[in-house]
Enzyme design. Sequence first.
Site, mmCIF file in Angstrom:
data_model
loop_
_atom_site.group_PDB
_atom_site.id
_atom_site.type_symbol
_atom_site.label_atom_id
_atom_site.label_comp_id
_atom_site.label_asym_id
_atom_site.label_seq_id
_atom_site.Cartn_x
_atom_site.Cartn_y
_atom_site.Cartn_z
ATOM 1 N N GLY A 1 -10.782 -9.615 -20.822
ATOM 2 C CA GLY A 1 -10.459 -11.003 -20.497
ATOM 3 C C GLY A 1 -11.101 -11.441 -19.204
ATOM 4 O O GLY A 1 -12.182 -10.941 -18.836
ATOM 5 N N LEU B 1 8.406 -1.985 -13.547
ATOM 6 C CA LEU B 1 8.633 -3.153 -14.405
ATOM 7 C C LEU B 1 7.438 -4.095 -14.366
ATOM 8 O O LEU B 1 6.728 -4.194 -13.370
ATOM 9 C CB LEU B 1 9.913 -3.891 -14.012
ATOM 10 C CG LEU B 1 10.077 -4.471 -12.605
ATOM 11 C CD1 LEU B 1 9.376 -5.792 -12.445
ATOM 12 C CD2 LEU B 1 11.561 -4.610 -12.306
ATOM 13 N N LYS C 1 -0.164 -14.082 -16.134
ATOM 14 C CA LYS C 1 0.040 -13.532 -17.474
ATOM 15 C C LYS C 1 1.158 -14.336 -18.110
ATOM 16 O O LYS C 1 1.860 -15.082 -17.411
ATOM 17 C CB LYS C 1 0.385 -12.044 -17.410
ATOM 18 C CG LYS C 1 1.673 -11.763 -16.638
ATOM 19 C CD LYS C 1 1.913 -10.298 -16.513
ATOM 20 C CE LYS C 1 2.993 -9.859 -17.447
ATOM 21 N NZ LYS C 1 3.394 -8.476 -17.274
ATOM 22 N N CYS D 1 0.428 -7.353 -8.096
ATOM 23 C CA CYS D 1 0.486 -5.883 -8.070
ATOM 24 C C CYS D 1 -0.894 -5.252 -8.152
ATOM 25 O O CYS D 1 -1.341 -4.619 -7.196
ATOM 26 C CB CYS D 1 1.376 -5.400 -9.201
ATOM 27 S SG CYS D 1 3.037 -6.057 -9.045
ATOM 28 N N ASN E 1 -0.720 2.225 -11.202
ATOM 29 C CA ASN E 1 -1.274 0.867 -11.234
ATOM 30 C C ASN E 1 -2.800 0.888 -11.167
ATOM 31 O O ASN E 1 -3.474 0.116 -11.858
ATOM 32 C CB ASN E 1 -0.698 0.024 -10.088
ATOM 33 C CG ASN E 1 0.629 -0.614 -10.469
ATOM 34 O OD1 ASN E 1 1.171 -0.348 -11.529
ATOM 35 N ND2 ASN E 1 1.161 -1.460 -9.603
ATOM 36 N N LEU F 1 -6.180 -2.306 -23.121
ATOM 37 C CA LEU F 1 -7.593 -2.376 -23.502
ATOM 38 C C LEU F 1 -7.914 -3.795 -23.985
ATOM 39 O O LEU F 1 -8.774 -3.976 -24.845
ATOM 40 C CB LEU F 1 -7.911 -1.345 -24.593
ATOM 41 C CG LEU F 1 -7.942 0.119 -24.141
ATOM 42 C CD1 LEU F 1 -8.258 1.046 -25.310
ATOM 43 C CD2 LEU F 1 -8.960 0.350 -23.009
ATOM 44 N N ARG G 1 0.437 -15.783 -8.224
ATOM 45 C CA ARG G 1 -0.200 -15.058 -7.122
ATOM 46 C C ARG G 1 -1.384 -14.245 -7.663
ATOM 47 O O ARG G 1 -1.238 -13.507 -8.625
ATOM 48 C CB ARG G 1 0.817 -14.150 -6.421
ATOM 49 C CG ARG G 1 1.884 -14.953 -5.685
ATOM 50 C CD ARG G 1 2.969 -14.058 -5.147
ATOM 51 N NE ARG G 1 3.682 -13.364 -6.207
ATOM 52 C CZ ARG G 1 4.606 -12.415 -5.981
ATOM 53 N NH1 ARG G 1 4.903 -12.068 -4.754
ATOM 54 N NH2 ARG G 1 5.221 -11.830 -6.999
ATOM 55 N N GLU H 1 9.109 1.229 -8.760
ATOM 56 C CA GLU H 1 9.480 0.407 -9.909
ATOM 57 C C GLU H 1 8.262 0.205 -10.793
ATOM 58 O O GLU H 1 7.179 -0.037 -10.313
ATOM 59 C CB GLU H 1 10.002 -0.949 -9.390
ATOM 60 C CG GLU H 1 10.564 -1.821 -10.454
ATOM 61 C CD GLU H 1 11.494 -1.042 -11.379
ATOM 62 O OE1 GLU H 1 12.546 -0.604 -10.915
ATOM 63 O OE2 GLU H 1 11.141 -0.841 -12.564
HETATM 64 C C1 UGA Z 1 2.065 -4.196 -13.273
HETATM 65 C C2 UGA Z 1 2.371 -2.875 -14.005
HETATM 66 O O1 UGA Z 1 2.068 -3.006 -15.398
HETATM 67 C C3 UGA Z 1 3.847 -2.488 -13.838
HETATM 68 O O2 UGA Z 1 4.080 -1.226 -14.432
HETATM 69 C C4 UGA Z 1 4.161 -2.423 -12.339
HETATM 70 O O3 UGA Z 1 5.530 -2.128 -12.118
HETATM 71 C C5 UGA Z 1 3.843 -3.759 -11.697
HETATM 72 O O4 UGA Z 1 2.451 -4.072 -11.906
HETATM 73 C C6 UGA Z 1 4.149 -3.647 -10.227
HETATM 74 O O5 UGA Z 1 3.481 -2.859 -9.546
HETATM 75 O O6 UGA Z 1 5.134 -4.243 -9.753
HETATM 76 P P1 UGA Z 1 2.453 -6.784 -13.843
HETATM 77 O O7 UGA Z 1 1.591 -7.039 -12.655
HETATM 78 O O8 UGA Z 1 3.730 -7.522 -13.989
HETATM 79 O O9 UGA Z 1 2.836 -5.209 -13.914
HETATM 80 O O10 UGA Z 1 1.620 -7.129 -15.153
HETATM 81 P P2 UGA Z 1 0.736 -6.370 -16.232
HETATM 82 O O11 UGA Z 1 1.303 -6.623 -17.562
HETATM 83 O O12 UGA Z 1 0.491 -4.969 -15.861
HETATM 84 O O13 UGA Z 1 -0.639 -7.194 -16.127
HETATM 85 C C7 UGA Z 1 -1.398 -7.199 -14.930
HETATM 86 C C8 UGA Z 1 -2.683 -7.984 -15.129
HETATM 87 O O14 UGA Z 1 -3.572 -7.281 -15.976
HETATM 88 C C9 UGA Z 1 -2.483 -9.355 -15.774
HETATM 89 O O15 UGA Z 1 -3.308 -10.292 -15.124
HETATM 90 C C10 UGA Z 1 -2.934 -9.152 -17.207
HETATM 91 O O16 UGA Z 1 -3.428 -10.313 -17.805
HETATM 92 C C11 UGA Z 1 -4.050 -8.135 -17.007
HETATM 93 N N1 UGA Z 1 -4.303 -7.312 -18.220
HETATM 94 C C12 UGA Z 1 -3.350 -6.467 -18.684
HETATM 95 C C13 UGA Z 1 -5.532 -7.396 -18.843
HETATM 96 O O17 UGA Z 1 -6.429 -8.159 -18.425
HETATM 97 N N2 UGA Z 1 -5.762 -6.616 -19.943
HETATM 98 C C14 UGA Z 1 -4.829 -5.757 -20.423
HETATM 99 O O18 UGA Z 1 -5.114 -5.062 -21.429
HETATM 100 C C15 UGA Z 1 -3.594 -5.687 -19.795
#
Ligand code: UGA
Length: 476
Positions: free
Chosen positions: A269, A152, A336, A276, A224, A266, A343, A150
Amino acid sequence: MKISVIGAGYVGLTTAACLAQIGHDVFCSESDLDKLNKLRNGIMPLFEPHLEKVIRLNRESGRLTFGSTEEAIDHGRAIFICVGTPPLTNGDADLSAIEGVARSIAKRATGYRLVIEKSTVPVQTGSQLRKHLSVHRRNGLEYDVASNPEFLREGSAVEDLLHPDRIVVGVDSSRAAELLREIYEPITQGNFACPVHPDCRKVKDPVLLMTDISSAELIKHASNSFLAMKISFINMVANLCEVVGADVTKVAEGMGLDPRIGPAFLNPGIGFGGFCFPKDVQAFIRIAEKSACDFSLLKEVEKINQRRIEHFIEKIRKELWVIRGKTLAVWGLAFKPNTDDVRFAPSIALIKALLDEGAFIRAYDPQAVEKTRTLLPNITYCADPYEAAEGTDAILIATEWDEFRQMNWERLRSSVERPLIVDGRNMLEVSALTRCGFHYLSVGRPAVAPLEAGPAGSRAYSGARTEGLTADLLAS
Ligand code: UGA
């Protein structure tokens, strides 16, 4: 098709609801009885945009039912395993829940079942699953095993599931391939009632990629880990920008214009969190180690991420001089925006480190307060960002919730002890803040002092740097 989903976490619940939405007859089981009761009574155990509505509609139409694992095993021709795979202390994924489900299916099921791994699992879990089903089967179970990772994201899970870029399916039989093609046909054909975009026919043309099982398993961990690597990369570029006086937002924009790099992921933060990336990077390192592959690149990704909080606190320390005894507002607790999931949230590590230094914390999050209370019982939780900011020495932004963009900065200016914002997500417009007398620190960009603090009619910057600031500020 009759489908079962075992495990009603973020992935399982979204999968069950969306498969029902596209027309399947879905049974979703949950072993946590408290959660199961909530679901049966129409109470959401988690916050995810659109999910409550999709669950309600499909329960009403009779296409979605909640119950026990046994009932789920009896119900579905296809069974999606969506149970948790939390990290063990050595970084390996804990597969005991998957093993338990496989054993239950093997012992109980009669006739054919397609057993699909949806949880994120190490490569070769599929072959273990197959072996396990064969060893424990009692009632004439016939089966195929498949991997269907998945992709998502929490916060946009329903949208991601119904409008994916790709659907990856790892199979080793044509029967499994056909069943999975049939399950996803409404999505690949854009032929379902979309609860997110009422007018949409088809938002995207998803690619249905069929592979062998091991490749599908690897695609998930590799994706990931790659995204995590992108984040750590830009975080190091941000550190460099802070030293040389450049603006990481501009650097990221310039890099992202190259289609080989792309603009996504990119944003620098305080580091990546959630259930994940941190665990999947760890697990991928362990998988490589066990296969005698030195993937030390990922160890650096992890180390860089772990250092983000200390780097952020150093910024606060430089401004406040002494953290002990200071009262700090933390805006945002979820890992986020648009989720209540805390978690491995960077906010939790940040608050713990600040408490260790003797700070007092006033926290606010629009969704995640309840889930944070058990982790951090000794901080003050506030009803809104204004209340959290009252009397504080700094406002720290840990999660980029949209509502923080629309604050009344005049009002805030009059209630804080010191007008200092440390933005760990680079989310705020600079000019509105500085006009109202705030000193603004962000990540990988020059600090910006309040307009009123500079010489009359001029802008003043701590560090006296003007290059590379946002167009917003330069135009002000
Ligand atoms: C992530 C992946 O994006 C999904 O494709 C995957 O399905 C999911 O893990 C999973 O394995 O179940 P998610 O953990 O919901 O999704 O959130 P993301 O939007 O990927 O963000 C992950 C972390 O990275 C957050 O803490 C976010 O703040 C951080 N992030 C994201 C950054 O610091 N900078 C960015 O440019 C993008």
